[in-house]
Design a protein around this motif. Sequence first.
Motif, PDB file in Angstrom:
ATOM      1  N   UNK A   1       0.846  -1.203   0.000  1.00 26.63           N
ATOM      2  CA  UNK A   1       0.000   0.000   0.000  1.00 26.63           C
ATOM      3  C   UNK A   1       0.879   1.249   0.000  1.00 26.63           C
ATOM      4  N   UNK A   2       0.380   2.389  -0.600  1.00 28.93           N
ATOM      5  CA  UNK A   2       1.136   3.641  -0.573  1.00 28.93           C
ATOM      6  C   UNK A   2       1.405   4.090   0.856  1.00 28.93           C
ATOM      7  N   UNK A   3       2.544   4.731   1.051  1.00 30.60           N
ATOM      8  CA  UNK A   3       2.914   5.233   2.368  1.00 30.60           C
ATOM      9  C   UNK A   3       2.370   6.646   2.529  1.00 30.60           C
ATOM     10  N   UNK A   4       1.433   6.843   3.447  1.00 24.98           N
ATOM     11  CA  UNK A   4       0.765   8.120   3.641  1.00 24.98           C
ATOM     12  C   UNK A   4       0.997   8.597   5.066  1.00 24.98           C
ATOM     13  N   UNK A   5       1.535   9.810   5.213  1.00 24.56           N
ATOM     14  CA  UNK A   5       1.700  10.376   6.536  1.00 24.56           C
ATOM     15  C   UNK A   5       0.333  10.710   7.117  1.00 24.56           C
ATOM     16  N   UNK A  26      -3.766  -0.364 -12.294  1.00 25.39           N
ATOM     17  CA  UNK A  26      -2.449  -0.852 -11.923  1.00 25.39           C
ATOM     18  C   UNK A  26      -1.810  -0.183 -10.724  1.00 25.39           C
ATOM     19  N   UNK A  27      -2.528   0.730 -10.079  1.00 21.48           N
ATOM     20  CA  UNK A  27      -2.006   1.358  -8.877  1.00 21.48           C
ATOM     21  C   UNK A  27      -1.282   2.665  -9.133  1.00 21.48           C
ATOM     22  N   UNK A  28      -0.928   3.330  -8.033  1.00 23.70           N
ATOM     23  CA  UNK A  28      -0.292   4.650  -8.112  1.00 23.70           C
ATOM     24  C   UNK A  28       1.212   4.499  -8.135  1.00 23.70           C
ATOM     25  N   UNK A  42       4.268   6.555  -3.265  1.00 17.98           N
ATOM     26  CA  UNK A  42       3.786   5.278  -3.795  1.00 17.98           C
ATOM     27  C   UNK A  42       4.592   4.136  -3.200  1.00 17.98           C
ATOM     28  N   UNK A  43       4.197   2.882  -3.458  1.00 23.20           N
ATOM     29  CA  UNK A  43       4.967   1.753  -2.914  1.00 23.20           C
ATOM     30  C   UNK A  43       6.383   1.691  -3.457  1.00 23.20           C
ATOM     31  N   UNK A  44       6.605   2.097  -4.707  1.00 22.93           N
ATOM     32  CA  UNK A  44       7.931   2.043  -5.310  1.00 22.93           C
ATOM     33  C   UNK A  44       8.416   3.427  -5.686  1.00 22.93           C
ATOM     34  N   UNK A  45       9.361   3.492  -6.627  1.00 26.01           N
ATOM     35  CA  UNK A  45       9.873   4.802  -7.066  1.00 26.01           C
ATOM     36  C   UNK A  45       8.766   5.677  -7.655  1.00 26.01           C
ATOM     37  N   UNK A  46       8.874   6.972  -7.425  1.00 26.72           N
ATOM     38  CA  UNK A  46       7.871   7.927  -7.918  1.00 26.72           C
ATOM     39  C   UNK A  46       8.290   8.478  -9.275  1.00 26.72           C
ATOM     40  N   UNK A  82       5.404  18.328 -10.440  1.00 30.12           N
ATOM     41  CA  UNK A  82       6.849  18.478 -10.379  1.00 30.12           C
ATOM     42  C   UNK A  82       7.475  17.198 -10.932  1.00 30.12           C
ATOM     43  N   UNK A  83       8.411  17.369 -11.866  1.00 27.66           N
ATOM     44  CA  UNK A  83       9.016  16.199 -12.483  1.00 27.66           C
ATOM     45  C   UNK A  83       8.468  15.981 -13.883  1.00 27.66           C
ATOM     46  N   UNK A  84       8.252  14.754 -14.248  1.00 27.39           N
ATOM     47  CA  UNK A  84       7.947  14.361 -15.625  1.00 27.39           C
ATOM     48  C   UNK A  84       6.476  14.624 -15.977  1.00 27.39           C
ATOM     49  N   UNK A  85       6.216  15.750 -16.647  1.00 24.74           N
ATOM     50  CA  UNK A  85       4.854  16.098 -17.017  1.00 24.74           C
ATOM     51  C   UNK A  85       4.304  15.152 -18.087  1.00 24.74           C
ATOM     52  N   UNK A  86       5.168  14.620 -18.952  1.00 22.21           N
ATOM     53  CA  UNK A  86       4.720  13.660 -19.960  1.00 22.21           C
ATOM     54  C   UNK A  86       4.205  12.388 -19.283  1.00 22.21           C
ATOM     55  N   UNK A  87       4.902  11.936 -18.240  1.00 19.72           N
ATOM     56  CA  UNK A  87       4.425  10.765 -17.491  1.00 19.72           C
ATOM     57  C   UNK A  87       3.088  11.060 -16.820  1.00 19.72           C
ATOM     58  N   UNK A  88       2.913  12.276 -16.322  1.00 20.27           N
ATOM     59  CA  UNK A  88       1.628  12.649 -15.722  1.00 20.27           C
ATOM     60  C   UNK A  88       0.509  12.599 -16.752  1.00 20.27           C
ATOM     61  N   UNK A  89       0.797  13.040 -17.968  1.00 22.56           N
ATOM     62  CA  UNK A  89      -0.213  12.983 -19.020  1.00 22.56           C
ATOM     63  C   UNK A  89      -0.528  11.535 -19.395  1.00 22.56           C
ATOM     64  N   UNK A  90       0.467  10.667 -19.332  1.00 22.80           N
ATOM     65  CA  UNK A  90       0.201   9.252 -19.606  1.00 22.80           C
ATOM     66  C   UNK A  90      -0.795   8.694 -18.597  1.00 22.80           C
TER      67      UNK A  90
END
Length: 429
Positions: A1-5, A26-28, A42-46, A82-90
């Motif tokens: 599960x995602x790590x949420x403060x 497929x999850x966040x 997220x559970x893995x790399x962002x 912040x970061x990869x806007x193309x990935x956000x659009x995907x």
Amino acid sequence: MPRTQAGDPLTERTIRVLDAVLDDFGGRRFAVRDWTGRRHDPPGPAEFELILTGPGSLRAMFFPLNDRTFGEAYVTRAIDVEGDLVAAMRVAYTIIETRVPAAVRARQLRLLLTLPRAGTGRPRELRARRGGRAHSVARDRRVNDFHYSRSNDFYRLWLDEWMAYTCGYFRTDADSLDAAQVQKFDLVCRKLRLREGDRLLDVGCGWGGLAIHAARHYGAVVHAVTNSTAQAELAAERVAAAGLAGRCRIELTDFRALDDTRRYDHVSSVGLVEHLGPAVWRTYLAKVWRLLEPGGTLLNHGMTGKAGEPVGSPFLDAYVFPDARLMTIGATVRAAEDAGFEILDVENLRRHYARTIRAWRERLDAAEAEAVALVGDRTVRVYRIYFAGLEHAYRRGRINLHQTLLQKSPAGRTDLPMSREDWYAPPQR
């Protein structure tokens, strides 16, 4: 599960809703920073970080579910990335366009409706105001001026030195955008096999780069037309500055108004077909057929859609290219054959366009402060998300860029060479 403060109940509910929606896809795989400043990993790399600037941000992104809603949320800063806007659009297009059972989609929308509304509104001041019949001469002039009259100085910030607003042609990984656009001009001229004194009609000439190149380096006598006042004025200035006024003429007019008694050896249209739609494309082909000499050629360079994919974008239609519609390459070619043309060659430059748009994004980001001073923050954000969405579409193959060479060849007769070898050898200058 995602790590949420741990946070307040509304932020936690918002993240739960987002994760519940993303579980269907497929999850966040990205981080979220909520409006209290807390980060939810997220559970893995962002891949990137999505910033929700208020309690209504998530609902603003996806209700109603289309790309205009997501784009408006970004433009008004209801969200940021912040970061990869193309990935956000995907991710956005995966949620918007993936076909899921109706019950799943209904559950997603019910979850979103449990969240507050956003207070940022929509950027109505940036929307195109059209009026009149779609693709009438008057309306086409208005929508062209809507896009191209924002500011020549704005376009100059992120386009190449000739301000070519279509894909370049990259011979090597080391090619600059400026070099790639000149190479594209050469490729068009070579496919048309321009020679000294040939009469070239360049329809949709932009800021004049191809027309000047064809006149200066190939000796063509060029008549270039555009529907954009801002483009026509700058293109004419450039022709005069290049000392080519006797060989290259820029005219502000719609192609439908061209004199049918004129004759040309070749016609080029670069970045035009995507603005025409199926009906006007057939009108265009019929017009070019009348204007071309027997044996004359037409080089059409334009975006094409992929069969089975959406044909338009509500966001681009409202804020970038009103009335633009993509046809498949099959539809454009069928219409050309119906008009009498022989199809000599078709080449897909999809990967070249993805790389071109990446260069535009990088240049715009580097000149962001100047761009905001010229056209305002919201317009700059329109272009940033427009570029990111298109780059994603080209990388995925959802959109293509085809160059199609057509010939008015009576009874199948042609005197063109048997091979394409002369198209691709680097020019000697």
